[in-house]
Motif scaffolding. Structure first.
Motif, PDB file in Angstrom:
ATOM      1  N   CYS A  35       2.893  10.900  -6.604  1.00 53.20           N
ATOM      2  CA  CYS A  35       3.377  11.378  -7.745  1.00 53.20           C
ATOM      3  C   CYS A  35       2.414  11.513  -8.845  1.00 53.20           C
ATOM      4  CB  CYS A  35       4.607  10.297  -8.188  1.00 53.20           C
ATOM      5  SG  CYS A  35       5.941  10.152  -7.195  1.00 53.20           S
ATOM      6  N   THR A  36       1.613  10.817  -9.255  1.00 52.23           N
ATOM      7  CA  THR A  36       0.730  11.147 -10.344  1.00 52.23           C
ATOM      8  C   THR A  36      -0.157  12.494 -10.147  1.00 52.23           C
ATOM      9  OG1 THR A  36       0.012   8.813 -10.585  1.00 52.23           O
ATOM     10  CG2 THR A  36      -1.298  10.340 -11.281  1.00 52.23           C
ATOM     11  N   ARG A  37      -0.428  12.770  -8.804  1.00 50.40           N
ATOM     12  CA  ARG A  37      -1.068  13.979  -8.203  1.00 50.40           C
ATOM     13  C   ARG A  37       0.002  15.095  -8.718  1.00 50.40           C
ATOM     14  NH1 ARG A  37      -4.183  11.995  -2.855  1.00 50.40           N
ATOM     15  NH2 ARG A  37      -5.924  11.136  -3.970  1.00 50.40           N
ATOM     16  N   GLU A  38       0.976  14.914  -8.276  1.00 51.10           N
ATOM     17  CA  GLU A  38       1.977  16.231  -8.638  1.00 51.10           C
ATOM     18  C   GLU A  38       2.347  16.296 -10.058  1.00 51.10           C
ATOM     19  OE1 GLU A  38       5.800  15.192  -6.532  1.00 51.10           O
ATOM     20  OE2 GLU A  38       4.820  15.362  -4.611  1.00 51.10           O
ATOM     21  N   CYS A  39       2.233  15.184 -10.844  1.00 50.21           N
ATOM     22  CA  CYS A  39       2.520  15.418 -12.379  1.00 50.21           C
ATOM     23  C   CYS A  39       1.453  16.303 -12.980  1.00 50.21           C
ATOM     24  CB  CYS A  39       2.689  14.063 -12.953  1.00 50.21           C
ATOM     25  SG  CYS A  39       4.327  13.436 -12.650  1.00 50.21           S
ATOM     26  N   CYS A  40       0.219  15.806 -12.428  1.00 47.01           N
ATOM     27  CA  CYS A  40      -1.144  16.562 -12.971  1.00 47.01           C
ATOM     28  C   CYS A  40      -1.251  17.821 -12.747  1.00 47.01           C
ATOM     29  CB  CYS A  40      -2.461  15.504 -12.867  1.00 47.01           C
ATOM     30  SG  CYS A  40      -2.407  13.848 -13.289  1.00 47.01           S
ATOM     31  N   ALA A  41      -0.932  18.175 -11.383  1.00 45.61           N
ATOM     32  CA  ALA A  41      -0.744  19.522 -10.960  1.00 45.61           C
ATOM     33  C   ALA A  41       0.186  20.321 -11.785  1.00 45.61           C
ATOM     34  CB  ALA A  41      -0.331  19.482  -9.547  1.00 45.61           C
ATOM     35  N   GLU A  42       1.374  19.795 -12.147  1.00 45.28           N
ATOM     36  CA  GLU A  42       2.298  20.341 -12.934  1.00 45.28           C
ATOM     37  C   GLU A  42       1.888  20.783 -14.295  1.00 45.28           C
ATOM     38  OE1 GLU A  42       6.689  21.787 -13.785  1.00 45.28           O
ATOM     39  OE2 GLU A  42       4.956  21.743 -11.994  1.00 45.28           O
ATOM     40  N   VAL A  43       0.929  19.831 -14.863  1.00 44.68           N
ATOM     41  CA  VAL A  43       0.458  20.170 -15.962  1.00 44.68           C
ATOM     42  C   VAL A  43      -0.492  21.123 -16.051  1.00 44.68           C
ATOM     43  CG1 VAL A  43      -0.992  19.212 -17.750  1.00 44.68           C
ATOM     44  CG2 VAL A  43       0.704  17.866 -16.803  1.00 44.68           C
ATOM     45  N   GLU A  44      -1.267  21.227 -14.974  1.00 42.04           N
ATOM     46  CA  GLU A  44      -2.368  22.469 -14.989  1.00 42.04           C
ATOM     47  C   GLU A  44      -1.681  23.489 -14.526  1.00 42.04           C
ATOM     48  OE1 GLU A  44      -6.274  23.499 -12.029  1.00 42.04           O
ATOM     49  OE2 GLU A  44      -5.008  21.635 -11.787  1.00 42.04           O
ATOM     50  N   ILE A  45      -0.532  23.787 -13.866  1.00 45.32           N
ATOM     51  CA  ILE A  45       0.239  25.041 -13.778  1.00 45.32           C
ATOM     52  C   ILE A  45       0.657  25.447 -15.110  1.00 45.32           C
ATOM     53  CG2 ILE A  45       2.411  25.851 -12.829  1.00 45.32           C
ATOM     54  CD1 ILE A  45       2.088  23.929 -10.256  1.00 45.32           C
ATOM     55  N   CYS A  46       1.260  24.650 -15.785  1.00 42.94           N
ATOM     56  CA  CYS A  46       1.962  24.784 -17.223  1.00 42.94           C
ATOM     57  C   CYS A  46       0.805  25.267 -18.202  1.00 42.94           C
ATOM     58  CB  CYS A  46       2.793  23.789 -17.811  1.00 42.94           C
ATOM     59  SG  CYS A  46       4.204  23.140 -16.749  1.00 42.94           S
ATOM     60  N   VAL A  47      -0.046  24.665 -18.049  1.00 41.35           N
ATOM     61  CA  VAL A  47      -1.362  25.006 -19.024  1.00 41.35           C
ATOM     62  C   VAL A  47      -1.706  26.692 -18.741  1.00 41.35           C
ATOM     63  CG1 VAL A  47      -3.779  24.671 -19.546  1.00 41.35           C
ATOM     64  CG2 VAL A  47      -2.174  22.984 -19.527  1.00 41.35           C
ATOM     65  N   LYS A  48      -1.939  26.835 -17.370  1.00 42.21           N
ATOM     66  CA  LYS A  48      -2.238  28.187 -16.997  1.00 42.21           C
ATOM     67  C   LYS A  48      -1.316  29.429 -17.209  1.00 42.21           C
ATOM     68  CE  LYS A  48      -5.104  27.039 -13.202  1.00 42.21           C
ATOM     69  NZ  LYS A  48      -5.462  26.932 -11.776  1.00 42.21           N
ATOM     70  N   ARG A  85       0.724  -1.184  -0.098  1.00 41.92           N
ATOM     71  CA  ARG A  85       0.082   0.087   0.072  1.00 41.92           C
ATOM     72  C   ARG A  85       0.641   1.214  -0.097  1.00 41.92           C
ATOM     73  NH1 ARG A  85      -5.234   1.418  -1.250  1.00 41.92           N
ATOM     74  NH2 ARG A  85      -5.355   3.377  -1.077  1.00 41.92           N
ATOM     75  N   THR A  86       2.084   1.222   0.772  1.00 41.68           N
ATOM     76  CA  THR A  86       2.837   2.314   0.751  1.00 41.68           C
ATOM     77  C   THR A  86       3.166   2.872  -0.893  1.00 41.68           C
ATOM     78  OG1 THR A  86       4.804   0.908   1.131  1.00 41.68           O
ATOM     79  CG2 THR A  86       3.462   2.057   3.071  1.00 41.68           C
ATOM     80  N   ILE A  87       3.503   1.765  -1.509  1.00 42.98           N
ATOM     81  CA  ILE A  87       4.091   1.864  -2.913  1.00 42.98           C
ATOM     82  C   ILE A  87       3.051   2.570  -3.878  1.00 42.98           C
ATOM     83  CG2 ILE A  87       5.011   0.935  -5.062  1.00 42.98           C
ATOM     84  CD1 ILE A  87       6.410  -1.143  -3.391  1.00 42.98           C
ATOM     85  N   ILE A  88       1.873   1.989  -3.417  1.00 42.78           N
ATOM     86  CA  ILE A  88       0.690   2.473  -4.253  1.00 42.78           C
ATOM     87  C   ILE A  88       0.458   4.005  -3.884  1.00 42.78           C
ATOM     88  CG2 ILE A  88      -1.965   2.373  -4.513  1.00 42.78           C
ATOM     89  CD1 ILE A  88      -1.599  -0.605  -4.422  1.00 42.78           C
ATOM     90  N   ASP A  89       0.511   4.245  -2.701  1.00 45.09           N
ATOM     91  CA  ASP A  89       0.165   5.480  -2.006  1.00 45.09           C
ATOM     92  C   ASP A  89       1.085   6.710  -2.657  1.00 45.09           C
ATOM     93  OD1 ASP A  89      -2.061   4.873  -0.682  1.00 45.09           O
ATOM     94  OD2 ASP A  89      -1.049   4.771   1.172  1.00 45.09           O
ATOM     95  N   ASP A  90       2.408   6.192  -2.750  1.00 44.41           N
ATOM     96  CA  ASP A  90       3.465   6.993  -3.191  1.00 44.41           C
ATOM     97  C   ASP A  90       3.280   7.333  -4.557  1.00 44.41           C
ATOM     98  OD1 ASP A  90       5.797   8.359  -3.099  1.00 44.41           O
ATOM     99  OD2 ASP A  90       7.048   6.505  -3.585  1.00 44.41           O
ATOM    100  N   PHE A  91       2.780   6.185  -5.474  1.00 40.79           N
ATOM    101  CA  PHE A  91       2.494   6.402  -6.830  1.00 40.79           C
ATOM    102  C   PHE A  91       1.247   7.436  -7.090  1.00 40.79           C
ATOM    103  CE2 PHE A  91      -0.109   5.410 -10.407  1.00 40.79           C
ATOM    104  CZ  PHE A  91       0.676   5.491 -11.539  1.00 40.79           C
ATOM    105  N   VAL A  92       0.508   7.229  -6.342  1.00 40.24           N
ATOM    106  CA  VAL A  92      -0.640   8.198  -6.391  1.00 40.24           C
ATOM    107  C   VAL A  92      -0.104   9.701  -6.229  1.00 40.24           C
ATOM    108  CG1 VAL A  92      -2.856   8.810  -5.382  1.00 40.24           C
ATOM    109  CG2 VAL A  92      -2.437   6.563  -5.907  1.00 40.24           C
TER     110      VAL A  92
END
Length: 368
Positions: A29-42, A20-27
């Motif tokens: 990282c996924t949120r960080e990547c998606c948040a970065e995409v949003e920052i860049c689009v704006k 579960r710790t690996i899955i949580d860590d992956f989640v």
């Protein structure tokens, strides 16, 4: 009520079987990547420069690589298609249009929803995944001769026509007063530091990987956990330095240099406050000491410098020089880094460790 056919759902047993710790860590990282995409689009929609195109590509590429690593084949294939759609804007930043940004936001939102559904239920909507895959495939064909607002508007409409509004969900989330494990918190602090500059993208991760490889090649002169803590925390003190100094591109004044040098003391003091990380604190304090005694903060000489700090000094310099910049290529800067490090043995670096580090980098080059 009809029961969905197996073909209408997909699952990833390899991913779901992970700790579960690996899955949580992956989640995370996924949120960080998606948040970065949003920052860049704006930023791009407000006439941001081509560096945001580069940042967005790096985030999506990292997310795709992460999916591959944890066995999320269906999402990895989907992200590959999205990356292909974006590749034209990467090759021709001047062709970026807001509709492309809106499509990318919608696509990453759908990926987050599919991931959440997969984790919660053990399977996710294959129809939705396949629909997005097909839309991306069509987009790739229709943008072969250039980006068109109309093409992306059609794609957005076929996916439901609007970007998922995260604000309502965020309002319902409660921030719990919890204390994560030390290394988890240290990693989070390092990640926040790396977000303060576009030239620190994944810098802490790269530092940890290289210093671990050097430590292993040297026969583990530093404790692995203590070294990991030092790798995460060695530059965290930089986040407490005034941004005008942290991001200054020209030469620093003597007063500014003195303020910048305080980051080693700040980082080491934070580690001491954690408790149980005295060895790591010493590595952080010593990682800008020079082998000939001309470094800071104490002018420590040779083998009196902690071995973990001597390894961090080499890796930190290497990562600094090989940071991707618009004015230089990766292979050239890698050779510059090796040349500079080898030119400064006995003065700045431990000569034995530099010899071993050359082997580490040689192996890295052969893998690439």
């Amino acid at each position: 009520m009809n029961t969905p056919n197996f073909s209408e759902k997909f699952s990833c047993p390899e991913f779901l079987a992970m700790e579960r710790t690996i899955i949580d860590d992956f989640v995370d990282c996924t949120r960080e990547c998606c948040a970065e995409v949003e920052i860049c689009v704006k930023a791009l929609n407000k006439q941001g420069g081509p560096e945001y195109i580069h940042r967005m590509f790096r985030s999506m590429h990292s997310l795709k690589g992460n999916c591959q690593m944890v066995g999320l084949g269906p999402l990895n294939a989907l992200l590959h298609r999205i990356e292909e759609v974006f590749s034209r804007a990467r090759a021709h930043p001047e062709q970026y249009i807001p509709e492309l940004g809106e499509f990318l936001l919608l696509a990453t939102d759908e990926i987050e929803e599919l991931l959440s559904e997969l984790i919660a239920n053990g399977e996710a909507d294959e129809v939705k995944r396949k629909r997005l895959y097909d839309v991306c495939e069509t987009l790739q064909k229709n943008t072969a001769n250039g980006l068109s607002a109309g093409v992306f508007k059609d794609a957005i409409a076929s996916l439901g026509g609007r970007v998922f509004d995260k604000s309502a969900t965020l309002k319902n989330l409660k921030i719990e007063l919890t204390l994560p494990e030390d290394l988890t918190l240290m990693r989070s602090l390092a990640a926040h530091l790396d977000k303060l500059s576009i030239f620190r993208k994944n810098r802490s991760e790269q530092t940890l990987e290289l210093v671990n490889s050097l430590n292993e090649a040297m026969g583990f002169p530093a404790d692995k956990k203590q070294l990991e803590a030092a790798a995460w925390m060695h530059d965290v003190g930089m986040s407490l330095i005034p941004q005008v100094i942290f991001n200054k591109e020209g030469n620093l004044s003597k007063e500014e240099q003195k303020i910048l040098q305080e980051h080693v003391q700040l980082g080491s003091q934070l580690l001491l406050r954690f408790g149980g990380w005295d060895d790591a604190a010493r590595m952080v304090l010593d990682h800008h000491e020079f082998f000939d005694g001309s470094g800071y903060p104490n002018g420590t000489v040779g083998n009196d410098i902690h071995p973990g700090a001597r390894m961090l000094a080499i890796v930190d310099t290497f990562c600094s020089i090989t940071t991707e910049r618009s004015d230089r290529g990766y292979k050239k800067s890698l050779m510059q880094a090796i040349s500079e490090i080898n030119a400064n043995i006995h003065v700045q670096f431990d000569p034995q460790m530099v010899t071993t580090f050359n082997d580490v980098v040689r192996n890295l080059m052969m893998k690439q």
